[in-house]
Design an enzyme around this catalytic site. Structure first.
Site, PDB file in Angstrom:
ATOM      1  N   TYR A 149      -0.643  -6.313   2.477  1.00  0.00           N
ATOM      2  CA  TYR A 149      -1.248  -7.651   2.333  1.00  0.00           C
ATOM      3  C   TYR A 149      -1.024  -8.494   3.588  1.00  0.00           C
ATOM      4  O   TYR A 149      -1.952  -9.104   4.118  1.00  0.00           O
ATOM      5  CB  TYR A 149      -0.719  -8.331   1.067  1.00  0.00           C
ATOM      6  N   ASN A 165      -4.130  -7.372 -11.832  1.00  0.00           N
ATOM      7  CA  ASN A 165      -5.514  -7.054 -12.200  1.00  0.00           C
ATOM      8  C   ASN A 165      -5.707  -7.285 -13.694  1.00  0.00           C
ATOM      9  O   ASN A 165      -4.742  -7.523 -14.421  1.00  0.00           O
ATOM     10  CB  ASN A 165      -5.817  -5.581 -11.895  1.00  0.00           C
ATOM     11  N   HIS A 177     -11.637  -7.105  -3.126  1.00  0.00           N
ATOM     12  CA  HIS A 177     -11.518  -8.409  -3.813  1.00  0.00           C
ATOM     13  C   HIS A 177     -12.182  -9.527  -2.996  1.00  0.00           C
ATOM     14  O   HIS A 177     -11.692 -10.658  -2.971  1.00  0.00           O
ATOM     15  CB  HIS A 177     -10.052  -8.765  -4.078  1.00  0.00           C
TER      16      HIS A 177
HETATM   17 FE1  HDE Z   1      -4.603  -4.978  -3.681  1.00  0.00          FE
HETATM   18  N1  HDE Z   1      -5.189  -5.546  -1.821  1.00  0.00           N
HETATM   19  N2  HDE Z   1      -4.031  -3.185  -2.938  1.00  0.00           N
HETATM   20  N3  HDE Z   1      -4.192  -4.285  -5.538  1.00  0.00           N
HETATM   21  N4  HDE Z   1      -5.224  -6.680  -4.434  1.00  0.00           N
HETATM   22  C1  HDE Z   1      -5.776  -6.710  -1.506  1.00  0.00           C
HETATM   23  O1  HDE Z   1      -5.163  -8.060   0.332  1.00  0.00           O
HETATM   24  C2  HDE Z   1      -3.801  -2.928  -1.635  1.00  0.00           C
HETATM   25  C3  HDE Z   1      -3.701  -3.062  -5.879  1.00  0.00           C
HETATM   26  C4  HDE Z   1      -5.079  -7.105  -5.724  1.00  0.00           C
HETATM   27  O2  HDE Z   1      -7.382 -12.911  -4.665  1.00  0.00           O
HETATM   28  C5  HDE Z   1      -5.901  -6.917  -0.025  1.00  0.00           C
HETATM   29  O3  HDE Z   1      -5.481 -10.171   1.077  1.00  0.00           O
HETATM   30  C6  HDE Z   1      -3.211  -1.631  -1.482  1.00  0.00           C
HETATM   31  C7  HDE Z   1      -3.190  -3.048  -7.207  1.00  0.00           C
HETATM   32  C8  HDE Z   1      -5.680  -8.400  -5.900  1.00  0.00           C
HETATM   33  O4  HDE Z   1      -6.782 -12.777  -2.553  1.00  0.00           O
HETATM   34  C9  HDE Z   1      -5.226  -5.667   0.560  1.00  0.00           C
HETATM   35  C10 HDE Z   1      -3.123  -1.114  -2.739  1.00  0.00           C
HETATM   36  C11 HDE Z   1      -3.412  -4.315  -7.685  1.00  0.00           C
HETATM   37  C12 HDE Z   1      -6.175  -8.742  -4.641  1.00  0.00           C
HETATM   38  C13 HDE Z   1      -4.818  -4.920  -0.685  1.00  0.00           C
HETATM   39  C14 HDE Z   1      -3.630  -2.097  -3.647  1.00  0.00           C
HETATM   40  C15 HDE Z   1      -4.038  -5.068  -6.636  1.00  0.00           C
HETATM   41  C16 HDE Z   1      -5.863  -7.656  -3.749  1.00  0.00           C
HETATM   42  C17 HDE Z   1      -7.301  -7.234   0.437  1.00  0.00           C
HETATM   43  C18 HDE Z   1      -2.611   0.237  -3.167  1.00  0.00           C
HETATM   44  C19 HDE Z   1      -3.082  -4.864  -9.072  1.00  0.00           C
HETATM   45  C20 HDE Z   1      -6.930  -9.998  -4.284  1.00  0.00           C
HETATM   46  C21 HDE Z   1      -7.289  -8.671   0.878  1.00  0.00           C
HETATM   47  C22 HDE Z   1      -1.368   0.577  -2.627  1.00  0.00           C
HETATM   48  C23 HDE Z   1      -1.685  -4.868  -9.378  1.00  0.00           C
HETATM   49  C24 HDE Z   1      -6.001 -11.128  -3.996  1.00  0.00           C
HETATM   50  C25 HDE Z   1      -5.919  -9.087   0.787  1.00  0.00           C
HETATM   51  C26 HDE Z   1      -6.778 -12.375  -3.714  1.00  0.00           C
HETATM   52  C27 HDE Z   1      -6.175  -7.638  -2.387  1.00  0.00           C
HETATM   53  C28 HDE Z   1      -4.133  -3.776  -0.600  1.00  0.00           C
HETATM   54  C29 HDE Z   1      -3.717  -1.883  -5.047  1.00  0.00           C
HETATM   55  C30 HDE Z   1      -4.429  -6.435  -6.811  1.00  0.00           C
HETATM   56  C31 HDE Z   1      -6.060  -4.842   1.497  1.00  0.00           C
HETATM   57  C32 HDE Z   1      -2.836  -0.991  -0.175  1.00  0.00           C
HETATM   58  C33 HDE Z   1      -2.524  -1.887  -7.932  1.00  0.00           C
HETATM   59  C34 HDE Z   1      -5.766  -9.211  -7.176  1.00  0.00           C
HETATM   60  O5  HDE Z   1      -4.112  -5.994   1.300  1.00  0.00           O
END
Ligand code: HDE
Length: 716
Positions: free
Chosen positions: A377, A163, A90
């Protein structure tokens, strides 16, 4: 506890009143940090006035620069350190401020303050993003879009980090690094940027059948929204809502765009990479600047605890959605995005979302993907934002007070007074104090779910169905959407170099979704497909529904022309009445009319009037528009017909299924472009009134869908 002033009858010290914030609370809290240089002298960070910002200090005019030049060193030193790590996923995003307001109280579902009072506006900050590409990649790539909302509530920050698709690629967070490594640009050459069309992605997802449902969503046109205002949002996981009585219910969160759901077309999306790589962020910015705010309805699907096991899928499995036909989405409020950030880095880049940011009334479930996210996060933000004080960055601060005994660390801003940084204490009056457990006190109390189990590394058998909802999604698409999905798999796999990966997808995965889908993609790759589904019955699963119409983008088309962008093509000699007439009728219904000419020079109309262009044929091409009108005027149409850009404009608009209208002589340009005159979605007439109503009706359906099968005959 005697030292807790909350419970100590002898303590009459201050404690937090219930906070009452307003729609403007966040903006007001940011005001302290805003900086406006107007009227100020140029100074160093230490406040010293700078008298020469063009020349470094040297030993002689042509001599070496001196170490002593603290002004030069400070400037370069700060510049050299301007970058922070981009988000691992993202990374490319764009954000806006706004507010959320409940329609009526949702107290029967949740005690969260944000849902109680229909008169209450809670400030929000929303960041939309793509997932795969780096910060500088294109907006309109085939990808999932992040839809992350920070609610600055009276009870603390609640982040709904969702999402634009309701499911995910994997079931357990332990697979997230594998998934991200597979989808990201390949490690040896950092290719491709912003794309899933490459070997490592397809290798991984074809070896992980649980990814199939989500991959199918990304192969649909949902993967490149027309505008952020036309995108749905989903919390994905099943959460818990807790009411005042402590009763819990399962809940899925939905954002429904009030402007309807619209996507680009793949060919259009690709062309936009070059024509306007900032297409989505630019439109959101421009719309907000001109007062055309983005609006979404927040809805919940509620499942009573006793109904947890009544579905043919597990509520804890993030590769499954709850079909709206089984559990309707109850609207609970509306979000309006109405203010652009002042500074991209300070706000959009430094905002830190986390699904772990919840408030009383909202709680987690054991979805193993959600559980992993609760860790991830905060962990990544330590690195990205440089240590554990990133909650002090203005955009991340809650609007209510936040006192505790956490101290020090890098870049600490808060000047904590007092001597006791521990609890309990008797030195500082026992403050800050715990909030005694009881719903009316407002402290966070975790839902007391009973857990009685063996420690085990295993996947629940109830997560074993990998295909039935993919089939449900496929069955729910219209014919046009199905064709686009077939095209998408065909295209993506054409970029996969290793034949065994292509074969695995086409022979072992796609048939489990639908045999015809597999056959069609197989045909395009010269690969024969099986005549029955190869996966074992438990992986195929069985959905109680055959289809779910809500899963089609067509279920929520806009139905009107509000916010649609329409090109009116003109050149010298144009009929000014056609231009003015079209413009005023479009604008009266909330559409945006753009006068597009061969150059930016004022256009001399046949009547002698002057018409000012808003853009040029090649700088505001048809891919940036929703529909096209060719104004009449013989000389104008002749000029446009002799221009490659003019002819191409119409050809491309035709190819991308856009409504096209020609007034008077305007039809001459259609003839030159080879656009058929007697077809749905083509409107010819002598006056604006002749064409307007049916033209607007066609625009309300977003595209002329019946043209889809002919689109490829146009060589644009
Ligand atoms: Fe994320 N995801 N994600 N994700 N995600 C990040 O956090 C993660 C997942 C989502 O505009 C990271 O600060 C794991 C689902 C958004 O700043 C990180 C898993 C959904 C954003 C991270 C998922 C999301 C992130 C990268 C699986 C929808 C951007 C930078 C277990 C429900 C937020 C950060 C923004 C960002 C981890 C799966 C949505 C690495 C470990 C499912 C919208 O922490």
């Amino acid at each position: 506890m005697a030292n807790n002033p909350h419970t100590n009858p002898n303590s009459n010290g201050p404690h937090d009143e219930k906070f009452k914030t307003s729609e403007n609370s966040k903006s007001e809290s940011l005001e302290t940090y805003r900086s406006d240089a107007e009227g100020h002298d140029l100074r160093t960070n230490q406040g010293v006035r700078i008298s020469d910002n063009h020349n470094s200090l040297k030993a002689g005019e042509r001599g070496p620069t001196l170490m002593e030049d603290f002004i030069f060193r400070e400037k370069l030193n700060h510049f050299d350190n301007e970058r922070i790590p981009e988000r691992i996923v993202h990374a490319r995003g764009s954000a806006a401020h706004g507010y959320f307001q409940p329609y009526e109280t949702a107290a029967k579902y949740s005690k969260a303050g944000v849902f109680q009072d229909p008169g209450k506006k809670t400030p929000v900050f929303v960041r939309f993003s793509t997932v795969q590409g780096p910060r500088g990649s294109n907006d309109t790539v085939r990808d999932v879009r992040g839809f992350a909302t920070k609610f600055y509530t009276d009870e603390g920050n609640w982040d709904l980090v969702g999402n634009d698709m309701p499911v995910f690629f994997i079931q357990d967070a332990i697979k997230f690094p594998d998934f991200v490594h597979a989808v990201k640009p390949e490690p040896h050459n950092e290719i491709p940027q912003g794309q899933s069309a490459h070997d490592t992605f397809w290798d991984f997802v074809s070896l992980m059948p649980e990814a199939t449902h989500m991959v199918l969503w990304t192969m649909s046109d949902r993967a490149f929204p027309r505008h952020y205002r036309n995108m749905e949002g989903f919390g994905v996981h099943t959460f818990r809502l807790i009411d005042k009585q402590g009763k819990a219910r399962f809940a899925k969160f939905h954002w429904k765009p009030l402007a309807g759901t619209c996507s680009l077309i793949w060919d259009e999306a690709q062309k936009l990479w070059g024509r306007d790589p900032d297409f989505n962020r630019r439109q959101m910015w421009d719309d907000i600047e001109s007062g055309n705010f983005l609006e979404y309805e927040l809805g919940v699907q509620i499942v009573e605890e006793e109904d947890e096991h009544k579905f043919d899928f597990d509520l804890l499995d993030p590769t499954k959605l709850i079909p709206e036909e089984l559990v309707p989405v109850t609207p609970i409020g509306k979000m309006t995005l109405n203010r652009n950030p002042d500074n991209f880095f300070a706000e959009t880049e430094q905002v830190a979302f986390s699904p772990a940011h919840v408030v009383p009334g909202i709680d987690f479930t054991n979805d193993p993907l959600l559980q992993g996210r609760l860790f991830s996060y905060l962990d990544t933000q330590m690195l990205r934002l440089g240590g554990p004080n990133f909650h002090e960055i203005p955009i991340n601060q809650p609007v209510c007070p936040a006192h505790n005994n956490q101290r020090d660390a890098m870049h600490r801003q808060t000047i904590n007074k007092g001597q006791a940084s521990y609890e309990p204490n008797s030195i500082d009056g026992g403050w800050p104090s715990e909030t005694p457990a009881a719903p009316e006190n407002g402290g966070f109390e975790s839902y007391q779910e009973r857990v009685d189990a063996r420690k085990i590394r295993a996947r629940s058998p109830s997560f074993g169905d990998h295909y039935s909802q993919a089939t449900l999604f496929w069955n729910s698409q219209t014919d046009v959407e199905k064709e686009h999905i077939i095209g998408a798999y065909t295209f993506e796999l054409s970029k996969v170099k290793r034949p065994w990966i292509r074969e695995r997808v086409i022979k072992e995965i796609l048939p489990n979704i639908d045999l015809e889908l597999a056959r069609r993609v197989g045909e395009n790759h010269g690969i024969e497909t099986p005549t029955s589904k190869p996966a074992p019955a438990e992986e195929l699963g069985a959905s109680t529904l055959v289809d779910s119409p809500a899963l089609s983008l067509m279920a929520r088309l806009p139905g009107n022309i509000k916010y649609r962008k329409v090109a009116i093509l003109v050149a010298d000699g144009v009929d000014a009445d056609h231009v003015e007439g079209t413009k005023s009728r479009l604008e009266a219904e909330g559409a945006q009319a753009m006068v597009i000419a061969p150059s930016m020079a004022p256009v001399k109309a046949a009547s002698g009037q002057t018409v000012s262009p808003d853009g040029m044929l090649n700088s505001e091409p048809s891919v940036t528009m929703d529909a096209v009108v060719v104004a009449g005027g013989a000389e104008s149409v002749t000029t446009l017909s002799q221009s490659g850009d003019g002819v191409y404009y119409l050809q491309e608009a035709y190819k991308h299924l856009k409504a096209i209208a020609a007034i008077g002589e305007g039809r001459g340009l259609l003839a030159k472009a080879g656009v058929p005159m007697q077809e749905d979605g083509i409107f010819l007439g002598a006056t604006v009134d002749d064409i307007f109503t049916p033209f607007a009706e066609a625009m309300g359906k977003h595209r002329v869908w019946s043209r889809d099968s002919k689109a490829n005959t146009m060589p644009a």
